[in-house]
Design a protein around this motif. Structure first.
Motif, mmCIF file in Angstrom:
data_model
loop_
_atom_site.group_PDB
_atom_site.id
_atom_site.type_symbol
_atom_site.label_atom_id
_atom_site.label_comp_id
_atom_site.label_asym_id
_atom_site.label_seq_id
_atom_site.Cartn_x
_atom_site.Cartn_y
_atom_site.Cartn_z
ATOM 1 N N ASP A 1 -8.037 0.988 10.363
ATOM 2 C CA ASP A 1 -8.253 -0.450 10.399
ATOM 3 C C ASP A 1 -7.043 -1.141 9.753
ATOM 4 O OD1 ASP A 1 -9.216 -2.982 10.443
ATOM 5 O OD2 ASP A 1 -10.681 -2.685 8.830
ATOM 6 N N THR A 2 -5.949 -1.189 10.518
ATOM 7 C CA THR A 2 -4.725 -1.809 10.032
ATOM 8 C C THR A 2 -3.946 -2.332 11.233
ATOM 9 O OG1 THR A 2 -2.818 -1.494 8.579
ATOM 10 C CG2 THR A 2 -3.338 0.335 10.054
ATOM 11 N N TRP B 1 0.500 -6.174 9.465
ATOM 12 C CA TRP B 1 0.122 -6.031 8.058
ATOM 13 C C TRP B 1 1.073 -5.057 7.352
ATOM 14 C CZ3 TRP B 1 -0.971 -2.957 3.982
ATOM 15 C CH2 TRP B 1 -1.656 -3.525 2.897
ATOM 16 N N THR C 1 4.787 -4.017 3.353
ATOM 17 C CA THR C 1 5.579 -2.870 2.863
ATOM 18 C C THR C 1 7.005 -2.808 3.417
ATOM 19 O OG1 THR C 1 4.985 -1.359 4.671
ATOM 20 C CG2 THR C 1 3.458 -1.471 2.811
ATOM 21 N N CYS D 1 7.507 10.380 -8.020
ATOM 22 C CA CYS D 1 8.605 9.718 -7.285
ATOM 23 C C CYS D 1 9.870 9.552 -8.121
ATOM 24 C CB CYS D 1 8.139 8.370 -6.745
ATOM 25 S SG CYS D 1 6.791 8.553 -5.570
ATOM 26 N N THR E 1 -4.752 2.546 2.923
ATOM 27 C CA THR E 1 -3.757 2.033 1.971
ATOM 28 C C THR E 1 -2.611 3.016 1.786
ATOM 29 O OG1 THR E 1 -5.586 0.978 0.840
ATOM 30 C CG2 THR E 1 -3.476 0.968 -0.282
ATOM 31 N N ILE F 1 -0.456 4.557 5.296
ATOM 32 C CA ILE F 1 0.589 3.720 5.913
ATOM 33 C C ILE F 1 1.904 3.758 5.140
ATOM 34 C CG2 ILE F 1 -1.045 2.118 6.998
ATOM 35 C CD1 ILE F 1 0.290 0.349 4.390
ATOM 36 N N ILE F 2 1.840 4.111 3.861
ATOM 37 C CA ILE F 2 3.035 4.031 3.011
ATOM 38 C C ILE F 2 3.889 5.293 3.099
ATOM 39 C CG2 ILE F 2 3.905 3.788 0.659
ATOM 40 C CD1 ILE F 2 1.345 2.472 -0.112
ATOM 41 N N ILE G 1 -1.858 6.811 -10.657
ATOM 42 C CA ILE G 1 -1.420 7.639 -9.523
ATOM 43 C C ILE G 1 -1.885 9.058 -9.835
ATOM 44 C CG2 ILE G 1 0.592 8.664 -8.383
ATOM 45 C CD1 ILE G 1 2.112 6.081 -8.855
ATOM 46 N N MET H 1 -4.185 6.097 -5.582
ATOM 47 C CA MET H 1 -3.247 5.183 -6.253
ATOM 48 C C MET H 1 -3.873 3.813 -6.392
ATOM 49 S SD MET H 1 0.645 4.197 -5.182
ATOM 50 C CE MET H 1 0.269 3.551 -3.554
ATOM 51 N N LYS I 1 -2.028 -2.150 -6.511
ATOM 52 C CA LYS I 1 -1.558 -3.431 -7.066
ATOM 53 C C LYS I 1 -0.934 -3.244 -8.446
ATOM 54 C CE LYS I 1 -3.509 -7.737 -5.437
ATOM 55 N NZ LYS I 1 -2.497 -7.685 -4.422
ATOM 56 N N VAL J 1 0.212 -0.428 -9.681
ATOM 57 C CA VAL J 1 1.426 0.380 -9.531
ATOM 58 C C VAL J 1 2.589 -0.497 -9.095
ATOM 59 C CG1 VAL J 1 2.491 2.232 -8.178
ATOM 60 C CG2 VAL J 1 0.196 2.534 -9.108
ATOM 61 N N PHE J 2 2.303 -1.406 -8.204
ATOM 62 C CA PHE J 2 3.325 -2.336 -7.714
ATOM 63 C C PHE J 2 3.977 -3.059 -8.897
ATOM 64 C CE2 PHE J 2 4.646 -4.852 -3.905
ATOM 65 C CZ PHE J 2 5.357 -5.851 -4.556
ATOM 66 N N ASN K 1 8.460 0.418 -1.412
ATOM 67 C CA ASN K 1 7.903 -0.709 -0.664
ATOM 68 C C ASN K 1 9.005 -1.774 -0.689
ATOM 69 O OD1 ASN K 1 6.694 -3.278 -0.238
ATOM 70 N ND2 ASN K 1 4.700 -2.549 -0.918
ATOM 71 N N PHE L 1 10.751 5.058 -9.986
ATOM 72 C CA PHE L 1 9.498 4.929 -10.727
ATOM 73 C C PHE L 1 8.448 5.770 -10.009
ATOM 74 C CE2 PHE L 1 5.261 3.119 -10.745
ATOM 75 C CZ PHE L 1 4.993 3.108 -12.108
HETATM 76 O O1 UT7 Z 1 5.943 5.696 -4.982
HETATM 77 C C1 UT7 Z 1 5.223 5.532 -6.164
HETATM 78 C C2 UT7 Z 1 4.915 4.150 -6.406
HETATM 79 N N1 UT7 Z 1 4.095 3.578 -5.358
HETATM 80 C C3 UT7 Z 1 4.272 2.311 -5.071
HETATM 81 O O2 UT7 Z 1 5.163 1.715 -5.609
HETATM 82 C C4 UT7 Z 1 3.279 1.590 -4.184
HETATM 83 C C5 UT7 Z 1 2.896 0.291 -4.854
HETATM 84 N N2 UT7 Z 1 1.888 -0.491 -4.178
HETATM 85 C C6 UT7 Z 1 2.074 -1.074 -2.972
HETATM 86 O O3 UT7 Z 1 3.078 -0.857 -2.331
HETATM 87 C C7 UT7 Z 1 1.043 -2.038 -2.481
HETATM 88 O O4 UT7 Z 1 0.137 -2.338 -3.521
HETATM 89 C C8 UT7 Z 1 0.238 -1.513 -1.247
HETATM 90 C C9 UT7 Z 1 1.138 -1.461 -0.034
HETATM 91 C C10 UT7 Z 1 -0.358 -0.153 -1.552
HETATM 92 C C11 UT7 Z 1 -0.898 -2.474 -0.935
HETATM 93 O O5 UT7 Z 1 -0.368 -3.781 -0.690
HETATM 94 P P1 UT7 Z 1 -0.969 -5.048 -1.451
HETATM 95 O O6 UT7 Z 1 -0.209 -6.213 -0.964
HETATM 96 O O7 UT7 Z 1 -0.942 -4.765 -2.921
HETATM 97 O O8 UT7 Z 1 -2.430 -5.100 -0.883
HETATM 98 P P2 UT7 Z 1 -3.815 -5.059 -1.684
HETATM 99 O O9 UT7 Z 1 -4.097 -3.674 -2.156
HETATM 100 O O10 UT7 Z 1 -3.854 -6.169 -2.671
HETATM 101 O O11 UT7 Z 1 -4.827 -5.407 -0.540
HETATM 102 C C12 UT7 Z 1 -4.872 -6.727 0.059
HETATM 103 C C13 UT7 Z 1 -5.870 -6.674 1.185
HETATM 104 C C14 UT7 Z 1 -7.210 -6.061 0.775
HETATM 105 O O12 UT7 Z 1 -8.233 -6.735 1.461
HETATM 106 P P3 UT7 Z 1 -9.079 -7.900 0.737
HETATM 107 O O13 UT7 Z 1 -9.717 -7.256 -0.448
HETATM 108 O O14 UT7 Z 1 -8.080 -8.956 0.363
HETATM 109 O O15 UT7 Z 1 -10.023 -8.338 1.806
HETATM 110 C C15 UT7 Z 1 -7.119 -4.650 1.285
HETATM 111 O O16 UT7 Z 1 -8.368 -4.076 1.545
HETATM 112 O O17 UT7 Z 1 -5.383 -5.859 2.243
HETATM 113 C C16 UT7 Z 1 -6.342 -4.836 2.552
HETATM 114 N N3 UT7 Z 1 -5.598 -3.649 2.968
HETATM 115 C C17 UT7 Z 1 -5.186 -3.481 4.242
HETATM 116 N N4 UT7 Z 1 -5.333 -4.245 5.340
HETATM 117 C C18 UT7 Z 1 -4.779 -3.797 6.486
HETATM 118 C C19 UT7 Z 1 -5.190 -2.590 2.226
HETATM 119 N N5 UT7 Z 1 -4.521 -1.725 3.005
HETATM 120 C C20 UT7 Z 1 -4.516 -2.244 4.253
HETATM 121 C C21 UT7 Z 1 -3.970 -1.829 5.485
HETATM 122 N N6 UT7 Z 1 -4.125 -2.626 6.557
HETATM 123 N N7 UT7 Z 1 -3.293 -0.675 5.604
#
Ligand code: UT7
Length: 352
Positions: free
Chosen positions: A36-37, A41, A46, A119, A159, A162-163, A199, A224, A227, A229-230, A264, A321
């Motif tokens: 469901d993506t 998005w 990302t 990482c 979540t 996709i990354i 993580i 993970m 948010k 972690v970001f 990201n 990081f």
């Molecule tokens: O390598 C080690 C370090 N790792 C990282 O640095 C990763 C750090 N984190 C990130 O890159 C981001 O937090 C993510 C890419 C994992 C997620 O992005 P985000 O902008 O922080 O999204 P979020 O978790 O705040 O989710 C926002 C919305 C949520 O829906 P609601 O609650 O607002 O209705 C999620 O359920 O997006 C939804 N969502 C998705 N929607 C479509 C989460 N994943 C997806 C998806 N497709 N794949």
């Protein structure tokens, strides 16, 4: 900006670079058909549009061997004293993956060990490999960052699925002079274990043992808190990069290229902005490979070098990081490498 003097007077100098990506490419569209993506998005949140995924049965060592072989060829050597593999996805929890990689590369007898810093593994690996050289323990070291996150990410977890992507990147370091192009250092390394839960793969270690039937299957997957972690990724990489510049008595204007762990695109842009670095100095390939864990920095370096977006003599700041939490940064002056083989151009030779 040369590395600090070591007691031996020697410095570690990067003299070879190689990378390898499994051929199978998974696009955002393909993921959108089973999760469901959407492509929109994923790109917006990302900056990723596709990633490479290992075939079933393909393990981290298989990728590491290919990248290692290319790095040795780039360095023009088949002789190193040590092989270091940075990975979060070792072939097995015991033994380490590095000895197998070393023997498959014909380097039987070389010291071989793994680095586990998620990482940040490649930067920790650089510091370890460089220290082996400056301490006089080794004259040449092969360092490989390799990960197959597809083996630990739940394919139904939109979540994380996709990354992450799979891949391997490798460098060869040799003993040399601190004022040579390719000399690595200064280093800033750090950790904060209070963030362990951000993580994690919960099961399979000594805390939550892998006795059949005991672990929640979900606990065997990578988890993970994205948010949080970001936020940590941005603040820790920025602070570590700044600490490294201070150590080397450098200013951000002295840096030609920032090469961050490719987590990201939004994170990378924020780090560059917070450091005050113009966005055109940011080296990134996350769009085409995703987050490849310990492989991400050497894959970004190889991509930039083969596309000639980095030039010999340019001053680079690497920063990473990862889980742990861990972070680390390092300075490097880009060397003139006689050849770099790209992952899908095995016969090809490109000078950087
Ligand atoms: O390598 C080690 C370090 N790792 C990282 O640095 C990763 C750090 N984190 C990130 O890159 C981001 O937090 C993510 C890419 C994992 C997620 O992005 P985000 O902008 O922080 O999204 P979020 O978790 O705040 O989710 C926002 C919305 C949520 O829906 P609601 O609650 O607002 O209705 C999620 O359920 O997006 C939804 N969502 C998705 N929607 C479509 C989460 N994943 C997806 C998806 N497709 N794949």
């Amino acid at each position: 900006m040369p590395p600090p003097p070591s007691p031996s007077g020697r410095a570690a100098v990067l003299c070879g670079l190689g990378s390898w990506l499994p051929p199978r490419v998974v696009t955002n569209e393909e993921l959108s058909r089973r999760l469901d993506t959407s492509d929109a998005w994923i790109r917006t949140r990302t900056g990723i549009s596709r990633r490479h995924i290992a075939e079933p049965g393909q393990a981290t060592s298989d990728l590491a061997v290919e990248a290692g072989r290319r790095a040795l060829r780039s360095a023009g050597t088949d002789d190193v004293d040590a092989v270091v593999v940075a990975t979060t996805t070792p072939d097995r929890s015991c033994p380490a993956t590095a000895p197998l990689v070393a023997s498959r590369l014909g380097l039987r007898g070389a010291a071989a060990f793994d680095i586990s810093a998620v990482c940040t593994g490649f930067v920790y690996g650089l510091a370890s490999a460089a220290s082996l050289i400056t301490a006089g323990v080794a004259t040449r070291v092969l360092l490989i960052g390799a990960d197959t996150y597809s083996t630990i990410v739940d394919p139904h977890d939109r979540t994380n699925a996709i990354i992450f992507g799979d891949g391997a990147g490798a460098v060869v370091l040799r003993g040399g002079r601190a004022d040579e192009p390719g000399a690595v250092g200064h280093f800033d390394l750090g950790s904060d274990g209070t963030g362990e839960e951000l993580i994690m793969v919960a099961a399979g270690g000594s805390r939550q043992r892998s006795t059949p039937g005991e672990a929640d299957p979900q606990d065997r997957y990578f988890a993970m808190r994205g948010k949080e972690v970001f936020r940590h990724a941005v603040t820790r990489m920025t602070a570590s990069a700044q600490a490294t510049l201070t150590m080397a008595d450098c200013k951000v204007e002295d840096i030609d290229r920032l090469v961050p762990h490719q987590a990201n695109l939004r994170i990378l842009r924020s780090v560059a902005e917070d450091l005050g670095l113009p966005p055109e100095r940011l080296v990134t390939n996350v769009e085409s490979v995703g987050n490849t864990g310990a492989a991400s920095i050497p894959l970004a370096l190889a991509d930039a070098a083969t596309r000639h977006t980095v030039q010999p003599g340019e001053r680079m700041l690497l920063t990473a990081f990862g889980g742990g939490l861990t972070w680390g940064s390092c300075l490097l002056t880009w060397p003139a490498l006689s050849r770099i083989d790209t992952p899908h151009n095995t016969g090809g030779t490109q000078a950087s």
